[in-house]
Scaffold this motif. Structure first.
Motif, short mmCIF file in Angstrom:
data_model
loop_
_atom_site.label_atom_id
_atom_site.label_comp_id
_atom_site.label_asym_id
_atom_site.label_seq_id
_atom_site.Cartn_x
_atom_site.Cartn_y
_atom_site.Cartn_z
N GLN A 259 0.76 -1.14 0.11
CA GLN A 259 0.04 0.03 0.04
C GLN A 259 0.97 1.15 -0.02
O GLN A 259 0.49 2.41 -0.54
CB GLN A 259 -1.12 0.02 1.21
CG GLN A 259 -1.60 -1.14 1.32
CD GLN A 259 -2.78 -1.28 0.00
OE1 GLN A 259 -3.27 -0.28 -0.61
NE2 GLN A 259 -3.13 -2.54 -0.39
N SER A 260 2.13 1.14 0.42
CA SER A 260 2.85 2.30 0.60
C SER A 260 4.29 1.80 0.70
O SER A 260 4.69 0.64 1.05
CB SER A 260 2.56 3.31 1.73
OG SER A 260 3.22 2.75 2.99
N PRO B 287 2.89 3.36 -4.60
CA PRO B 287 1.47 2.91 -4.36
C PRO B 287 0.50 3.97 -4.24
O PRO B 287 -0.61 4.01 -4.67
CB PRO B 287 1.82 1.81 -3.35
CG PRO B 287 2.98 1.42 -3.41
CD PRO B 287 3.71 2.60 -3.61
N GLU B 288 1.10 4.93 -3.55
CA GLU B 288 0.31 6.09 -2.98
C GLU B 288 -0.20 6.78 -4.21
O GLU B 288 -1.18 7.70 -3.91
CB GLU B 288 1.08 7.08 -2.16
CG GLU B 288 1.83 6.39 -0.63
CD GLU B 288 3.23 5.87 -1.11
OE1 GLU B 288 3.70 5.47 0.05
OE2 GLU B 288 3.44 5.55 -2.18
N ARG C 113 -4.07 7.36 -4.77
CA ARG C 113 -4.92 8.09 -3.85
C ARG C 113 -5.37 9.52 -4.65
O ARG C 113 -6.32 10.11 -4.36
CB ARG C 113 -4.29 8.68 -2.66
CG ARG C 113 -3.95 7.45 -1.72
CD ARG C 113 -3.19 7.91 -0.58
NE ARG C 113 -2.48 6.70 -0.06
CZ ARG C 113 -1.26 7.09 0.95
NH1 ARG C 113 -0.96 8.32 1.19
NH2 ARG C 113 -0.81 5.96 1.61
N TYR D 68 -0.60 3.13 -10.21
CA TYR D 68 0.64 2.18 -9.47
C TYR D 68 0.65 0.89 -10.56
O TYR D 68 1.88 0.54 -10.68
CB TYR D 68 0.22 1.89 -8.04
CG TYR D 68 1.17 0.91 -7.58
CD1 TYR D 68 2.67 1.35 -7.49
CD2 TYR D 68 0.94 -0.11 -7.08
CE1 TYR D 68 3.62 0.26 -7.03
CE2 TYR D 68 1.89 -1.24 -6.57
CZ TYR D 68 3.20 -0.95 -6.49
OH TYR D 68 4.23 -1.56 -6.02
#
Length: 542
Positions: free
Chosen positions: A39-40, A373-374, A377, A384
């Motif tokens: 996820q990050s 990955p951010e 948002r 990503y």
């Protein structure tokens, strides 16, 4: 409307439809390859990802698969069973290893007839000697390749830079990185992307230098980085490595794609030394004089003029780069003229030229995926996970993007990194192996066999290195002459099939194959059959 125009263009070219499927699951490639956060990502070492390789480790004529892993898993070797299936043989072949794996390259460094593996790491590299196809032995220390400090090793390639018949080894280094001292997301100006705090770098992190090891011919290597001049460029974030005799002087040169810094072109002077001549030869920047975020790199004579051209993948908001070799390693950025300047929202990684329908023209594929990955948002058109891009070579110096009409395998979205190219079932169609971050690999295969005829050439050196790395081939079939070169490394931190694939269209025989071996021998073979894999052994007296 755009798709209908593309179809119309292909119809005018007389090109057949292409349909790539991802057959990884059916083939047995189901294990996820870990590579940092999902996820990050907190550190840059989580973002660069890992490579993959096609190689025939047991000399059974079928390409096996090697996939490099990040921590939390192990590198994997899959044996080709010959029926479209692969079996995981990592443990029994002695290749279990964990760590921040980066790249892989292959070559027979000891000339025993079996292909060896070199794997790069953030940390320490590993040289695996192939024990007759029965297993691999870690000979890193024995070979003199143990590093005295932690290094961020990335791309690699075996090459015989002094033409003595023994494969030397080049290793690119990205930068100096230490978990203890590395800045955290948002801590400085190099730790932001579009107002998001993200993993820092490469800007703001210390440079490192590239490495050249000379093969002593007795199973050991000597570090000649300083003496050769390879260590001299010291302001480059080096990633992927491409070798080739770009100026046709019989000596192997080295091109290094560099991130946010000028790319490097080491010209081989034949006296054991190299000089970076990328800037005066037009291969350091784009045509605006800007250093791009070079990731992957590939080579082909895409316009069939006899000179090897260079393609480089870059970051989003940048164009890809196609350097046309106008002769003697003098390059022009022809990206815009060649039709490759449209896809600027992608972050490109692994790439390679391949003839998708065996027409005798090299097409181009690259895989994509953002480093952060951010970014998802933000809700913008930069993602990503993203699809691959497939360009068809029109034969007029231009490429057409046919991705949207080339099958679900191309359109699947992943955060892809390494890509290797090879014909694993020997049917004349090249497949693509892709290492995806925190997912199983992809294995792209065409659903129908291309209509054109073809040939696969496996070259075996005698006076030259056994893998024939550095051998240049000119093949004539009918009225078409093509050229290619045997290479180790390339793409993004990956290794493709050491055999050379040529599509020959409707030609029913190969008129002539000319080989310039690294030893200096010039060999000619005539009247060869098509639609088969052929082995050509060096005749040193040629």
């Amino acid at each position: 409307m755009i798709r209908s125009i593309t179809v119309a263009v292909l119809f005018c070219l007389g090109a057949a439809a292409v349909n790539f499927q991802n057959v990884a699951r059916e083939a047995g490639l189901t294990d996820s390859i870990p590579n940092g956060g999902v996820q990050s990502k907190k550190y840059i070492v989580e973002t660069t990802g890992s490579g993959a390789a096609f190689l025939d480790y047991d000399n059974d004529g079928l390409l096996d698969i090697f996939v490099v892993s990040g921590p939390g898993g192990t590198n994997r070797l899959y044996h080709n069973l010959g029926n479209g299936k692969f079996a995981n043989v990592t443990k029994e072949m002695g290749l279990e290893h964990t760590g921040w794996g980066q790249g892989v390259c292959a070559g027979d460094f000891d000339n025993d007839g079996y292909t060896d593996l070199f794997v790069t790491y953030w940390g320490a590299n590993v040289l695996y000697r192939n024990r007759g196809g029965r297993g691999f032995e870690d000979v890193t220390a024995k070979a003199g390749l143990k590093q005295e400090r932690v290094r961020y090793n990335t791309g690699c390639a075996f090459l015989d830079y002094d033409n003595d018949g023994h494969l030397d080894l080049f290793v690119a280094n990205y930068l100096k990185f230490d978990f203890a001292s590395a800045p955290k997301p948002g801590e400085n100006s190099y730790c932001w992307y579009r107002d998001l705090p993200v993993a820092c770098g490469p800007r703001g992190l210390p440079f490192d230098r590239n490495i050249l090891y000379r093969n002593n011919g007795d199973g050991t290597f000597k570090d000649v980085s300083d003496a050769s001049g390879v260590a001299k460029p010291d302001h480059n974030y080096a990633l992927s490595v491409l070798t080739g005799d770009f100026n046709h002087d019989g000596l192997i040169d080295i091109y290094v794609a560099s991130d946010q810094t000028p790319s490097i072109l080491y010209i081989n002077h034949g006296d054991g030394t190299f000089t970076d001549e990328a800037l005066p030869r037009g291969a350091a920047f784009d045509d605006n004089g800007k250093a791009l975020s070079g990731m992957g790199v590939a080579a082909a004579d895409y316009d069939r003029d006899g000179w090897t051209d260079i393609f480089r993948s870059n970051f989003s908001d940048e164009r890809e780069t196609l350097y046309r070799n106008r002769g003697l390693a003098e390059f022009d950025d022809v990206t815009l003229a060649a039709g490759l300047a449209l896809n600027t929202r992608f972050v490109g990684w692994g790439c390679g030229f391949l003839d998708i329908d065996n027409r005798g023209w090299k097409d181009l594929l690259l895989v994509n995926g953002h480093v952060f990955p951010e970014v998802d948002r933000l809700g913008i058109d930069v993602h990503y996970k993203d699809r691959a891009i497939l360009y068809r070579n029109t034969g007029t110096g231009k490429f057409v993007d046919i991705s949207e009409s080339s099958g679900p395998g191309i359109l699947e979205k992943h955060s892809a990194r390494g890509a290797a190219f090879g014909d694993y079932d020997n049917d004349g169609a090249v497949e693509i192996l892709i290492n995806n971050q925190n997912e199983p690999p992809s294995l792209l295969k065409q659903s129908t066999k291309p209509a054109g005829n073809w040939v696969l050439l496996k070259l075996e050196g005698v006076k030259s290195n056994r893998s024939a790395i550095g051998a240049r081939v000119r093949l004539t079939a009918g009225d078409r002459t093509q050229s290619d070169e045997v290479r180790s490394g390339g793409s993004y931190l990956s290794q493709s099939d050491l055999r050379l694939h040529f599509g020959v269209g409707t030609a029913r025989r190969i008129n002539r194959v000319e080989i310039d071996w690294p030893s200096g021998a010039h060999q000619v073979e005539t009247d060869l059959e098509v639609n088969r894999a052929l082995t050509i052994r060096e005749k040193p007296g040629s």
